[in-house]
Design a protein around this motif. Structure first.
Motif, mmCIF file in Angstrom:
data_model
loop_
_atom_site.group_PDB
_atom_site.id
_atom_site.type_symbol
_atom_site.label_atom_id
_atom_site.label_comp_id
_atom_site.label_asym_id
_atom_site.label_seq_id
_atom_site.Cartn_x
_atom_site.Cartn_y
_atom_site.Cartn_z
ATOM 1 N N ILE B 192 0.879 -1.181 0.000
ATOM 2 C CA ILE B 192 0.000 0.000 0.000
ATOM 3 C C ILE B 192 0.912 1.225 0.000
ATOM 4 O O ILE B 192 1.687 1.415 0.948
ATOM 5 C CB ILE B 192 -0.921 0.006 1.242
ATOM 6 N N ASN B 200 -15.000 7.588 8.834
ATOM 7 C CA ASN B 200 -15.849 8.730 9.178
ATOM 8 C C ASN B 200 -15.954 8.857 10.693
ATOM 9 O O ASN B 200 -16.833 8.271 11.320
ATOM 10 C CB ASN B 200 -17.239 8.555 8.550
ATOM 11 N N ARG B 246 -5.018 3.658 -6.765
ATOM 12 C CA ARG B 246 -4.801 2.652 -5.715
ATOM 13 C C ARG B 246 -3.540 2.935 -4.898
ATOM 14 O O ARG B 246 -2.797 2.045 -4.537
ATOM 15 C CB ARG B 246 -4.780 1.245 -6.324
ATOM 16 N N ASP B 249 -5.634 2.737 0.632
ATOM 17 C CA ASP B 249 -6.587 1.649 0.824
ATOM 18 C C ASP B 249 -7.715 2.226 1.680
ATOM 19 O O ASP B 249 -7.615 2.273 2.913
ATOM 20 C CB ASP B 249 -5.889 0.483 1.541
ATOM 21 N N PRO B 250 -8.786 2.712 1.032
ATOM 22 C CA PRO B 250 -9.803 3.456 1.787
ATOM 23 C C PRO B 250 -10.526 2.604 2.819
ATOM 24 O O PRO B 250 -10.612 1.389 2.683
ATOM 25 C CB PRO B 250 -10.787 3.908 0.695
ATOM 26 N N GLY B 251 -11.042 3.290 3.818
ATOM 27 C CA GLY B 251 -11.906 2.633 4.804
ATOM 28 C C GLY B 251 -11.183 2.047 6.002
ATOM 29 O O GLY B 251 -11.816 1.651 6.958
ATOM 30 N N ARG B 252 -9.859 1.977 5.950
ATOM 31 C CA ARG B 252 -9.141 1.418 7.102
ATOM 32 C C ARG B 252 -8.887 2.516 8.134
ATOM 33 O O ARG B 252 -8.527 3.633 7.769
ATOM 34 C CB ARG B 252 -7.775 0.883 6.676
ATOM 35 N N LYS B 253 -9.010 2.133 9.407
ATOM 36 C CA LYS B 253 -8.582 3.035 10.478
ATOM 37 C C LYS B 253 -7.060 3.036 10.482
ATOM 38 O O LYS B 253 -6.447 2.050 10.061
ATOM 39 C CB LYS B 253 -9.071 2.508 11.831
ATOM 40 N N GLU B 256 -5.329 0.019 11.704
ATOM 41 C CA GLU B 256 -5.325 -1.183 10.864
ATOM 42 C C GLU B 256 -4.173 -1.190 9.860
ATOM 43 O O GLU B 256 -3.890 -2.214 9.249
ATOM 44 C CB GLU B 256 -6.673 -1.313 10.142
ATOM 45 N N ALA B 399 -20.006 15.203 8.354
ATOM 46 C CA ALA B 399 -20.298 15.736 7.015
ATOM 47 C C ALA B 399 -19.032 15.787 6.156
ATOM 48 O O ALA B 399 -19.045 15.378 4.993
ATOM 49 C CB ALA B 399 -20.905 17.131 7.155
ATOM 50 N N ALA B 402 -17.696 12.221 5.434
ATOM 51 C CA ALA B 402 -18.597 11.538 4.479
ATOM 52 C C ALA B 402 -18.284 12.058 3.070
ATOM 53 O O ALA B 402 -18.255 11.281 2.110
ATOM 54 C CB ALA B 402 -20.053 11.797 4.837
ATOM 55 N N GLN B 405 -15.079 10.528 1.865
ATOM 56 C CA GLN B 405 -15.338 9.146 1.430
ATOM 57 C C GLN B 405 -16.044 9.112 0.078
ATOM 58 O O GLN B 405 -15.750 8.247 -0.754
ATOM 59 C CB GLN B 405 -16.193 8.422 2.474
ATOM 60 N N GLN B 406 -16.959 10.068 -0.129
ATOM 61 C CA GLN B 406 -17.633 10.115 -1.431
ATOM 62 C C GLN B 406 -16.623 10.417 -2.538
ATOM 63 O O GLN B 406 -16.690 9.846 -3.620
ATOM 64 C CB GLN B 406 -18.742 11.173 -1.419
ATOM 65 N N THR B 409 -14.482 7.174 -2.980
ATOM 66 C CA THR B 409 -15.108 5.915 -3.432
ATOM 67 C C THR B 409 -16.264 6.088 -4.407
ATOM 68 O O THR B 409 -16.702 5.112 -5.000
ATOM 69 C CB THR B 409 -15.669 5.139 -2.224
ATOM 70 N N GLY B 410 -16.771 7.298 -4.558
ATOM 71 C CA GLY B 410 -17.972 7.482 -5.378
ATOM 72 C C GLY B 410 -17.668 8.048 -6.752
ATOM 73 O O GLY B 410 -16.510 8.205 -7.145
#
Lengths: 279, 428
Positions: B192, B200, B246, B249-253, B256, B399, B402, B405-406, B409-410
């Motif tokens: 990574i 969030n 890439r 690595d999104p979403g990991r605290k 982690e 807010a 979020a 993250q959008q 990942t969005g």
């Protein structure tokens, strides 16, 4: 005789409901940074204009009805498939199929979370090894995939419940009914659709309503897997209320959403009671 | 019965009664002199720090037999919520461990005891002025600095070398960082490139605040929200590029990423000073090997041309409703500044920096003479920026993160995301 039950219900159920109703009409911050004041229906008006509330409601509906429908179908299929397996093998198969129901929800959530990992996750490893995908997918971190991925986890835990109830209902169909249908040359799909399913209708209805109520309140799995993210793609009503109440400390507004949530659950509860009466 | 016999019996009875009374009362008198302090903390809830804090408490109790400490272990992510509820219920602990925004969130309840009246000039002079100044709330000192744990850009030299990069020259700008991450991705696909917390939660906003700052963004604004700004959009666009390529690595605290860093699976990691202890605890690497393998530097500068960091150290707070404030202060002072507590806890497993201007003895001073501590002390700490902590920070965090993250990942446009964050911040 009834009085003690009424008194207990009034304390256990009545007090929190009435207090939540009162809080929903107040501007109440848990930190006490602003003085509490009565705001009437302001919190409800705010809710109507809050896009995150509507998104949470939509996600709740997809998560609840989607998971329950798929799990019910899978449970039904498994019950029908294992119906005629008897002896030791049958018992072993049924025990194995019931295992996911025995695993605590939080453990399931973390298990799937690690299986979904982009780097080192078992699901990506399997799909890459079988050439289904050519690059690992971040299942829980793509807005469009996160909710379905969490639903798969939910379906995995819930299917045994439907399997258990429907297998019991199937076993309860009188042999005479099946035999007379066979005499009338009913076989395979025809036997299932025209004979067995009508007998399973009540069991399906009652178990589905129960699971709808349980899923409407499901917090642990979603919070442990995505905390409502990415963005708001897996934020359901219960996750949104939690964030409002315990991160923003906006107890008044969170209570207003709680009241709406309660009304929706009441509607399901009434439907459940009617279904019980019918069955 | 003779008179003398009767008087003898009376004397014996009196002596027996007196012994009984004293026997019962003496322990009570001693107990009455012992005060108990409740201490809510997450140090006792985490495996790495639990033995160290238990030793500090035991040593304190041995040195102060009149004070008993009742440690209440509460997880890091839960402590602010629990304290807010306990304050509201009128049942707060005497002392609590807090960090970052949580300190100011609890200060906003108005139930923290201002410490200005306790801290004397001598003790004040021992503490780093910046550490003290950053803990002022509405003109009052509301917490005592316990540890300093700023964040820096850690880099795995072996991974850099394998990617054809100079392991002794970490990136100084965002462009250099991007080039380095591209080289790492190309040569080591299982690594990574950058460990960055994109969850969030308020801590993730605190961690990402310096990255927003180096793009010139200040989404919460000084007076009103300014998330829909070109600077914020530049930051969000950069984050989207990181995810698309890439590099993250999104979403990991952040926690982690640490075990992965210990397995040489993360090239750069935006983390606090305690990372060294966590890595060494996981892979049993010696100090010498660690310094050969890992380096830490300031954040690569973005369009603003400046590097930033955040101070993620821990503080001790005293609650105004506590009945034993003098004893509580004695305990707080001991935990933050006594040589024994610094040796066992602050510089123990998962080491952070003590908030002192000068170490109390040569042995402790020697412990700070490492390349990592020196990089943090001389180069990284001066870049620390303090986000606008308080209730608005924690409600804004949902807010903003979020939105991050959008972006990561969005597929919504960055303009739409920035406008959505702005709208949500405006509605608070």
């Amino acid at each position: 005789m009834v009085l003690p039950s009424v008194a207990v219900l009034a304390i256990v159920v009545g007090y929190p409901v009435v207090y939540t109703l009162l809080l929903s009409t107040q501007d109440y911050n848990l930190l006490g940074t602003t003085p509490e004041r009565f705001v009437g229906a302001d919190n409800y008006r705010k809710l109507l204009e809050d896009p995150t509330f509507w998104l949470s409601l939509r996600n709740t509906a997809i998560y609840t009805f989607g998971s329950v429908a798929i799990a019910a179908l899978l449970g039904l299929a498994l019950a029908l498939l294992t119906e005629n397996i008897g002896g030791r093998h049958g018992r072993a198969a049924r025990a194995l199929l019931l295992t996911p129901w025995a695993v605590p929800f939080v453990v399931v959530a973390f298990l799937f979370r690690y299986m979904y990992l982009q780097n080192g996750g078992a699901i990506n490893a399997l799909l890459l090894a079988t050439n289904v995908i050519d690059a690992p997918i971040s299942w829980l971190n793509v807005s469009s995939l996160a909710l379905p991925a969490v639903m798969v986890t939910n379906v995995w835990t819930m299917t045994p419940f439907f399997f258990l109830l429907l297998a019991a209902a199937l076993a309860g169909i009188p042999n005479e009914v099946i035999e007379s249908a066979r005499v009338d040359r009913a076989r395979g799909a025809s036997l299932i659709v025209h004979v067995k399913l009508p007998f399973l209708r009540n069991a399906l209805l009652v178990s589905s309503l129960l699971m709808i109520i349980a899923n409407f309140n499901d917090f642990a799995k979603i919070w442990a897997m995505t905390q409502g993210g990415p963005g708001y793609s897996t934020t359901t009503l219960v996750v949104y209320v939690y964030r409002l109440a315990f991160e923003n400390f906006s107890i008044g507004y969170a209570s207003a959403i709680g009241v709406v949530w309660l009304l929706l659950l009441l509607a399901f509860a009434v439907a459940y009671l009617r279904a019980l009466r019918m069955s | 019965m003779s008179r003398s016999r009767r008087s003898d019996r009376l004397v014996v009875a009196f002596a027996a009664a007196a012994t009984l009374v004293l026997g019962i009362a003496a322990p009570r008198m001693a107990a009455a002199e012992t005060v108990t302090i409740t201490f809510a903390n997450w140090a006792a809830a985490e495996g790495t720090t639990k033995p160290a804090i238990e030793k500090v408490i035991a040593d304190f109790e041995a040195a102060h037999p009149d004070i008993k400490i009742k440690s209440e272990a509460i997880s890091f992510s839960e402590i602010a919520r629990q304290l807010a509820l306990r304050v509201r219920a009128g049942n707060p602990p005497d002392v609590a461990q807090l960090a970052g925004n949580d300190t100011f969130l609890i200060a906003a309840t108005g139930k923290l005891e201002p410490l200005s009246g306790y801290i004397d000039a001598k003790f004040k002079a021992e503490l780093k002025p910046d550490a003290l100044n950053s803990l002022q709330y509405q003109g009052k000192l509301i917490a005592l600095p316990w540890t300093l744990a700023p964040a820096g850009l850690w880099y795995d030299k072996a991974i850099l070398q394998k990617a054809g990069l100079d392991p002794e020259k970490p990136p100084k700008t965002i462009d250099e960082l991007t080039t380095a991450m591209a080289a790492i991705r190309k040569t080591q696909p299982d690594v990574i490139p950058l460990g960055l917390d994109t969850t969030n939660r308020p801590f993730a906003l605190q961690s990402n605040w310096p990255w927003m700052a180096t793009f010139g963004a200040n989404p919460l604004g000084d007076a009103k929200a300014s998330a829909d700004s070109p600077q914020m959009k530049a930051y969000l666009g950069w984050m989207r590029d990181l995810a698309k390529n890439r590099y993250i690595d999104p979403g990991r605290k952040i926690g982690e990423f640490r075990p992965l860093a210990a397995q040489d699976k993360v090239a750069f990691i935006w983390d606090q000073v305690l990372l060294q202890g966590v890595i060494q605890n996981a892979n049993k690497m010696s100090d010498a090997d660690f310094y050969k393998r890992w380096g830490v530097t300031t954040q690569p500068a973005g369009p603003s041309g400046k590097s930033y960091s955040f101070e993620g150290g821990h503080q001790l707070v005293m609650f105004a409703d506590g009945k034993q404030k003098k004893a509580a202060w004695t305990f707080m002072q001991y935990v933050a500044a006594s040589p024994a507590a610094i040796a066992d806890y602050t510089l123990g497993p998962g080491a952070s920096l003590p908030p002192l201007v000068r170490m109390p003895n040569a042995e402790l001073a020697k412990k700070l003479e490492t390349p990592i501590f020196e990089a943090f002390t001389s180069r990284i700490i001066p870049t620390a920026t303090k986000p606008p902590y308080g209730p608005a920070f924690s409600s804004g965090a949902s807010a903003i993160m979020a939105g991050v993250q959008q972006a990561v990942t969005g597929s919504e446009s960055i303009d739409q995301i920035a406008a959505s964050i702005q709208q949500q911040l405006g509605r608070r």
